[in-house]
Design a protein around this motif. Structure first.
Motif, PDB file in Angstrom:
ATOM      1  N   ALA A 337       0.870  -1.268  -0.039  1.00 42.87           N
ATOM      2  CA  ALA A 337      -0.113  -0.085   0.050  1.00 42.87           C
ATOM      3  C   ALA A 337       0.997   1.090   0.139  1.00 42.87           C
ATOM      4  N   PRO A 338       1.913   1.331   0.996  1.00 45.72           N
ATOM      5  CA  PRO A 338       2.539   2.884   0.671  1.00 45.72           C
ATOM      6  C   PRO A 338       3.500   2.784  -0.383  1.00 45.72           C
ATOM      7  N   VAL A 339       3.791   1.650  -0.799  1.00 47.72           N
ATOM      8  CA  VAL A 339       4.697   1.859  -2.226  1.00 47.72           C
ATOM      9  C   VAL A 339       3.839   2.143  -3.212  1.00 47.72           C
ATOM     10  N   VAL A 340       2.790   1.855  -3.575  1.00 47.43           N
ATOM     11  CA  VAL A 340       1.860   2.322  -4.610  1.00 47.43           C
ATOM     12  C   VAL A 340       1.349   3.815  -4.185  1.00 47.43           C
ATOM     13  N   THR A 341       1.144   4.082  -3.092  1.00 48.28           N
ATOM     14  CA  THR A 341       0.952   5.499  -2.643  1.00 48.28           C
ATOM     15  C   THR A 341       1.956   6.526  -3.013  1.00 48.28           C
ATOM     16  N   VAL A 342       3.196   6.076  -2.539  1.00 50.25           N
ATOM     17  CA  VAL A 342       4.433   7.018  -2.992  1.00 50.25           C
ATOM     18  C   VAL A 342       4.623   7.021  -4.379  1.00 50.25           C
ATOM     19  N   LEU A 343       4.559   5.805  -5.165  1.00 49.69           N
ATOM     20  CA  LEU A 343       5.082   5.917  -6.517  1.00 49.69           C
ATOM     21  C   LEU A 343       3.938   6.680  -7.589  1.00 49.69           C
ATOM     22  N   TYR A 344       2.538   6.208  -7.136  1.00 45.94           N
ATOM     23  CA  TYR A 344       1.569   6.489  -8.181  1.00 45.94           C
ATOM     24  C   TYR A 344       0.692   7.519  -7.752  1.00 45.94           C
ATOM     25  N   GLN A 345       0.269   7.700  -6.719  1.00 41.79           N
ATOM     26  CA  GLN A 345      -0.712   8.475  -6.335  1.00 41.79           C
ATOM     27  C   GLN A 345      -0.477  10.136  -6.570  1.00 41.79           C
ATOM     28  N   HIS A 346      -0.334  10.416  -7.921  1.00 45.48           N
ATOM     29  CA  HIS A 346      -0.257  11.837  -8.210  1.00 45.48           C
ATOM     30  C   HIS A 346      -1.002  12.254  -9.406  1.00 45.48           C
ATOM     31  N   GLY A 347      -1.433  13.289  -9.655  1.00 42.37           N
ATOM     32  CA  GLY A 347      -2.079  13.673 -10.846  1.00 42.37           C
ATOM     33  C   GLY A 347      -3.451  13.164 -11.094  1.00 42.37           C
ATOM     34  N   ALA A 348      -3.449  12.358 -12.297  1.00 41.60           N
ATOM     35  CA  ALA A 348      -4.639  11.639 -12.490  1.00 41.60           C
ATOM     36  C   ALA A 348      -4.955  10.258 -11.712  1.00 41.60           C
ATOM     37  N   PHE A 349      -3.969   9.898 -11.028  1.00 37.29           N
ATOM     38  CA  PHE A 349      -4.007   8.648 -10.337  1.00 37.29           C
ATOM     39  C   PHE A 349      -4.570   8.768  -8.865  1.00 37.29           C
ATOM     40  N   SER A 350      -5.668   8.449  -8.839  1.00 35.84           N
ATOM     41  CA  SER A 350      -6.586   8.882  -7.484  1.00 35.84           C
ATOM     42  C   SER A 350      -6.062   7.963  -6.270  1.00 35.84           C
ATOM     43  N   ALA A 351      -6.668   8.525  -5.206  1.00 39.78           N
ATOM     44  CA  ALA A 351      -6.377   7.691  -3.838  1.00 39.78           C
ATOM     45  C   ALA A 351      -7.139   6.108  -3.974  1.00 39.78           C
ATOM     46  N   GLU A 352      -8.246   6.092  -4.550  1.00 40.36           N
ATOM     47  CA  GLU A 352      -9.102   4.941  -4.922  1.00 40.36           C
ATOM     48  C   GLU A 352      -8.279   4.005  -5.643  1.00 40.36           C
ATOM     49  N   ALA A 353      -7.701   4.579  -6.965  1.00 37.05           N
ATOM     50  CA  ALA A 353      -6.987   3.858  -7.860  1.00 37.05           C
ATOM     51  C   ALA A 353      -5.620   3.317  -7.108  1.00 37.05           C
ATOM     52  N   ALA A 354      -5.131   4.091  -6.061  1.00 36.31           N
ATOM     53  CA  ALA A 354      -3.812   3.440  -5.442  1.00 36.31           C
ATOM     54  C   ALA A 354      -4.176   2.532  -4.469  1.00 36.31           C
ATOM     55  N   ALA A 355      -5.500   2.430  -3.966  1.00 33.88           N
ATOM     56  CA  ALA A 355      -5.803   1.462  -3.115  1.00 33.88           C
ATOM     57  C   ALA A 355      -6.186   0.251  -3.677  1.00 33.88           C
ATOM     58  N   ARG A 356      -6.725   0.187  -5.001  1.00 35.54           N
ATOM     59  CA  ARG A 356      -7.019  -1.028  -5.889  1.00 35.54           C
ATOM     60  C   ARG A 356      -5.694  -1.588  -6.101  1.00 35.54           C
ATOM     61  N   THR A 357      -4.637  -0.766  -6.743  1.00 33.85           N
ATOM     62  CA  THR A 357      -3.355  -1.270  -7.036  1.00 33.85           C
ATOM     63  C   THR A 357      -2.585  -1.975  -5.995  1.00 33.85           C
ATOM     64  N   GLY A 358      -2.885  -1.151  -4.706  1.00 33.64           N
ATOM     65  CA  GLY A 358      -2.087  -2.007  -3.574  1.00 33.64           C
ATOM     66  C   GLY A 358      -2.509  -3.222  -3.288  1.00 33.64           C
ATOM     67  N   ARG A 359      -3.966  -3.341  -3.171  1.00 29.90           N
ATOM     68  CA  ARG A 359      -4.415  -4.641  -2.778  1.00 29.90           C
ATOM     69  C   ARG A 359      -3.922  -5.604  -4.052  1.00 29.90           C
ATOM     70  N   VAL A 360      -3.896  -5.422  -5.263  1.00 31.46           N
ATOM     71  CA  VAL A 360      -3.644  -6.568  -6.335  1.00 31.46           C
ATOM     72  C   VAL A 360      -2.309  -6.711  -5.923  1.00 31.46           C
ATOM     73  N   LEU A 361      -1.246  -5.603  -5.866  1.00 25.08           N
ATOM     74  CA  LEU A 361      -0.107  -5.766  -5.698  1.00 25.08           C
ATOM     75  C   LEU A 361       0.423  -6.880  -4.371  1.00 25.08           C
ATOM     76  N   ALA A 362      -0.517  -6.766  -3.139  1.00 23.30           N
ATOM     77  CA  ALA A 362      -0.243  -7.603  -2.076  1.00 23.30           C
ATOM     78  C   ALA A 362      -0.460  -9.090  -2.549  1.00 23.30           C
ATOM     79  N   VAL A 363      -1.342  -9.097  -3.367  1.00 18.77           N
ATOM     80  CA  VAL A 363      -1.760 -10.596  -3.710  1.00 18.77           C
ATOM     81  C   VAL A 363      -0.653 -11.224  -4.754  1.00 18.77           C
TER      82      VAL A 363
END
Length: 531
Positions: A337-363
């Motif tokens: 979760a924090p890796v995705v937030t730091v790297l991706y959560q900018h501009g058009a990449f929303s917090a909701e998108a970051a949360a979805r990506t973080g869950r998938v990355l953990a799996v």
């Protein structure tokens, strides 16, 4: 160079597998850092939506072409054959083989590229029927831009194979960095999906092709001979054929994610793509680096009849790969979760998108050990030129797991597809290791299982320590959002590293410990040089 029929000149001493793996691992790490900048740029410019879905999907047709024409397999198939021809018939015969394979393969891939270029609209319509019409049109347009890059990937792979036999890995290490820089430049220049695609094409010309050619020209001719009737080319084609026709889960897993993901919610393909880029970092740094470094050595040992030493080198490479893979998987799972937030959560990449990506990355982190083990284990077959057996097993598994992807994706969405990939990858690695053991008598599975068990204990303890330290830091600072993610990564990462070092020293596998110590030593030397 020796005359035709004369034995090849004595090669210079080959670098050790561990030394080459460390070089390639460091270069892949640098490439991944640049790759993260690329993904950050993509996320910032395109976000998660139809444009990013189209951009990720547009690589499918070019990647299939690369796979079917043995883009990555060219190196795998060419190294043992080129080594054998050079040893048995001399440098001149090896040079002629190189020029014939390079020229004939280049001609074939150009023809195939033209055919797929013309059929792009129809292929996209069939493969991505879940996209709406504008997204399919954009996907086809981007596919046409990306398709010519495969000419340079494929031919560059042959050139790099010769360099690998010579023990020269520098341009192999630099190529992906240059490729990623091209994508970044194209995206920043335009801010459009088309700009990213044009950047990818330019990066493919320079990195995977032009740089290796320039390196090889220092000692070899780089000529082109087109001869489909050449006996050597037909022999090479027979060796490469199973890698061209067979299927490998390490490649098809991404196809399945796109093909089954495009029928799910908008943005699913993009989320899977962003998470996949992150999880590929440890897989490439550890598995790809060790696998690429090991193949020339394993091939040479097999050609010289030194099977006992071959098994010893392979077993050591596998133990190091599995151990480091377990630590990598634990880190990715703990800090997804924090890796995705730091790297991706900018501009058009929303917090909701970051949360979805973080869950998938953990799996996806649960696939790391199996993926890494597979990349190294399959070299036991490649070094012996037994591509048919490796690909027969891989193809059978690819077909058998389709229902798993269909069920998991339909029931659990992106997370389900990621879980299906993790399960399938572990099954693939275990099956490959078991067959290698039955076929060749090695590697012995007991030491590998013990190495995995030790590393798993260390990894679990390090993950627990990292999560606790990261949570404590966030609580102490009262941070939120990206500030909290950065605090969690800094404090948690330091605790993870410390716990991992202590655990490896106490109970870790000797091969994993030695490799980790070399990595730490190299990092320390680099840090001292920069002061």
């Amino acid at each position: 160079m020796s005359a035709p029929g004369e034995p090849a000149a004595a090669p210079r001493p080959a670098p050790s597998v561990r030394a080459v793996a460390l070089l390639l691992g460091a270069s892949v790490a640098l490439s991944r850092v640049v790759g993260y900048v690329r993904e950050i740029t993509l996320a910032n410019q395109l976000g998660v939506g139809s444009s990013s879905d189209a951009y990720n999907a547009a690589f499918t047709i070019p990647d299939v072409l690369n796979y079917l024409l043995a883009g990555g397999a060219l190196t795998v198939a060419f190294v043992p054959f080129y080594t054998r021809v050079r040893r048995e018939r001399g440098d001149a015969a090896a040079q002629q083989l190189f020029e014939t394979v390079l020229g004939t393969t280049a001609a074939l891939v150009v023809v195939a590229t033209c055919v797929l270029f013309a059929l792009a609209d129809e292929l996209v319509r069939v493969a991505f029927s879940g996209f709406d019409a504008p997204t399919r049109a954009l996907t086809a347009r981007l596919s046409r831009i990306l398709l010519p890059a495969q000419v340079f990937f494929v031919t560059g792979g042959i050139v790099r194979a010769v360099l690998m036999v010579e023990g020269r890995f520098a341009t192999h290490a630099v190529a992906p960095v240059v490729y990623n820089l091209g994508i970044i430049a194209g995206g920043l220049a335009t801010g459009t999906p088309e700009g990213f695609a044009w950047g990818a094409l330019a990066g493919a010309v320079v990195g995977p092709f032009a740089l290796p050619v320039a390196d090889l020209l220092r000692t070899h001719r780089v000529g082109l001979r087109i001869d489909l009737r050449s006996r050597d080319f037909r022999t090479y084609a027979w060796i490469a054929l199973p890698l061209m026709l067979g299927l490998s889960l390490t490649t098809v897993d991404e196809w399945y994610e796109k093909l089954f993901g495009q029928a799910l919610a908008v943005g699913t393909v993009a989320v899977l793509g962003f998470a996949r880029k992150l999880v590929q970092a440890p897989i490439a740094i550890v598995g790809q680096a060790i696998g690429v470094a090991a193949l020339p050595t394993l091939t040479r040992l097999w050609s010289e009849g030194r099977t006992d030493e071959l098994e010893r080198v392979l077993s050591g490479a596998l133990r190091a790969a599995i151990g480091l893979g377990a630590l990598s998987a634990a880190f990715v799972f703990a800090f997804a979760a924090p890796v995705v937030t730091v790297l991706y959560q900018h501009g058009a990449f929303s917090a909701e998108a970051a949360a979805r990506t973080g869950r998938v990355l953990a799996v996806m982190s649960f696939a790391i050990v199996g993926w890494i083990a597979q990349q190294v284990a399959v070299r036991a077959f490649y070094a012996r030129e037994e591509m048919w057996r490796a690909m027969a097993l891989g193809t059978a598994i690819v077909v058998a797991v389709v229902p798993l992807y269909v069920f998991a994706g339909g029931a659990y969405g992106a997370e389900g597809l990621a879980a299906a990939g993790a399960v399938a990858m572990v099954v693939n690695a275990v099956a490959t290791l078991a067959w290698a053991r039955a076929r060749f008598g090695g590697p012995r599975l007991g030491p590998l299982a013990r190495s995995l068990a030790r590393s798993a204990v260390v990894a679990a303890a390090a993950a627990a320590a990292g999560r606790a330290a990261g949570g404590a830091a966030v609580g102490a600072l009262g941070a939120e959002g990206r500030a909290a993610a950065i605090a969690e990564l800094v404090a948690g990462g330091a605790a993870f590293a410390a716990a991992a070092a202590i655990g490896l020293a106490a109970v870790g596998d000797a091969e994993t410990r030695a490799t980790a110590q070399r990595l730490a030593g190299r990092a320390a030397r680099l840090a001292r040089r920069r002061r």
